[in-house]
Design an enzyme around this catalytic site. Structure first.
Site, mmCIF file in Angstrom:
data_model
loop_
_atom_site.group_PDB
_atom_site.id
_atom_site.type_symbol
_atom_site.label_atom_id
_atom_site.label_comp_id
_atom_site.label_asym_id
_atom_site.label_seq_id
_atom_site.Cartn_x
_atom_site.Cartn_y
_atom_site.Cartn_z
ATOM 1 N N HIS A 92 -8.993 -20.306 23.591
ATOM 2 C CA HIS A 92 -8.729 -19.032 22.929
ATOM 3 C C HIS A 92 -9.285 -19.078 21.491
ATOM 4 C CE1 HIS A 92 -5.233 -17.778 25.825
ATOM 5 N NE2 HIS A 92 -6.397 -17.883 26.420
ATOM 6 N N GLU A 94 -7.670 -19.313 18.670
ATOM 7 C CA GLU A 94 -6.976 -20.314 17.860
ATOM 8 C C GLU A 94 -7.424 -21.732 18.222
ATOM 9 O OE1 GLU A 94 -5.715 -17.936 19.761
ATOM 10 O OE2 GLU A 94 -3.844 -17.102 18.979
ATOM 11 N N SER A 116 -2.337 -11.538 18.574
ATOM 12 C CA SER A 116 -1.095 -12.324 18.620
ATOM 13 C C SER A 116 -1.244 -13.502 19.591
ATOM 14 C CB SER A 116 0.047 -11.403 19.063
ATOM 15 O OG SER A 116 1.260 -12.115 19.150
ATOM 16 N N CYS A 118 -0.921 -16.520 22.340
ATOM 17 C CA CYS A 118 -0.259 -16.777 23.632
ATOM 18 C C CYS A 118 0.705 -17.950 23.484
ATOM 19 C CB CYS A 118 -1.300 -17.091 24.711
ATOM 20 S SG CYS A 118 -2.001 -18.757 24.601
ATOM 21 N N CYS A 121 -1.151 -21.330 22.493
ATOM 22 C CA CYS A 121 -1.633 -21.361 21.109
ATOM 23 C C CYS A 121 -0.471 -21.387 20.117
ATOM 24 C CB CYS A 121 -2.550 -20.187 20.837
ATOM 25 S SG CYS A 121 -4.129 -20.355 21.709
#
Lengths: 194, 194
Positions: A92, A94, A116, A118, A121
């Site tokens: 992802h 992040e 935002s 998951c 992360c």
């Protein structure tokens, strides 16, 4: 060596886009520390969104992230989702930025994410001891902000409307890819079967 | 093309070590499906431990993982921790094997890990819908088995004494590296300061 962007340069979109695309280790050839120090939280969030845009144009999921040093405000890591680009089942925004930063002390840093986080992360953010996370979109996704606060992180919501519109467009265009990115291919297969 | 290992080959340590080191996509040149089907859960765990041993000999953290297809028992992904080898702040055995497998439906697979998963890896295991996880060491670490059961995964403990001894030796030799791998460099700095 004088970089392209110095204290008198404008912080316009093309400059922020060049920062997003430049490899992190090469950023000193693009901008000096005077330019960096003029960048606001909203500018770093815009860089995360421009990384999301880069991923979208590559056919990937439009989520980006930027990590800065809290004291110097220098960018120490950045990246975007690579589900499609690297055939990567969990990378992802992040995780991509944290991988780019390497083995540093994340308790002295802030992570800006265009969406935002998951569960994976969010767990990684507290397991690596981040001081602060800034979230650019709690409209298309949310839920782990409370957990991050409970784990002692400072959590700021700084919505970027360009990023929110881009993610909403992607989700409408590629719902299966969006679902796979959150819950894996098994969720797509279950969804197709039902 | 006849591979090196067929149904009449012995399942000795050298064969399992070659499987651990061979890139996943090249495994068909090493062994045929008859040989694979003779491999027991304990054999796959031993392959995970031999990946941990490979990492240890490279100066890294000794944790490995193997993912197999539940129906064919073929290996679809494997890997080991690369904190040191890739300067990678969160690539554990599980994340390494899942990255290696790519975008597949993990609900049809089992992951063998040489060490009980950390919070991030345990979260990733349920977020990607794994059917089953087999854990080779709950002596040096444990804690997320109950969470995985609650999320609907089948959890088996199949301790491998070679892997347990190797991890205990590593932890004694490199306590700071071990701590960084679990909780990040910030935890090492806090530990040094106190």
């Amino acid at each position: 060596m004088t970089p392209l962007l110095t204290k008198d340069s404008q912080k316009h979109e093309a400059a922020l886009r060049a920062i997003a695309h430049m490899p992190t280790r090469s950023l000193p050839v693009l901008m000096d520390s005077n330019f960096t120090q003029q960048l606001s939280d909203a500018d770093f969030m815009r860089i995360a969104v421009l990384l999301a845009e880069k991923s979208y144009l590559e056919g990937g999921c439009p989520i980006g992230a930027v990590i800065i040093d809290n004291e110097t405000r220098q960018i120490v890591g950045k990246g975007h989702n690579t589900l499609v680009q690297e055939d990567h089942p969990y990378n992802h925004g992040e995780t991509s930025a944290i991988r780019d930063a390497g083995r540093i002390d994340f308790s002295k840093t802030t992570l800006f994410t265009s969406l935002s986080p998951c569960d994976v992360c969010a767990t990684l953010l507290y397991m690596r001891g981040f001081a602060r996370v800034v979230i650019g979109d709690v409209t298309n996704a949310s839920g782990n902000e409370g957990m991050l606060l409970a784990k002692g992180l400072q959590v700021s919501i700084l919505e970027d409307q360009t990023g929110i519109a881009l993610y909403a467009r992607f989700r409408k265009e590629k719902p299966a890819q969006d679902l796979e990115d959150w819950k894996g291919l098994c969720a797509v297969h279950q969804d197709t079967a039902s």
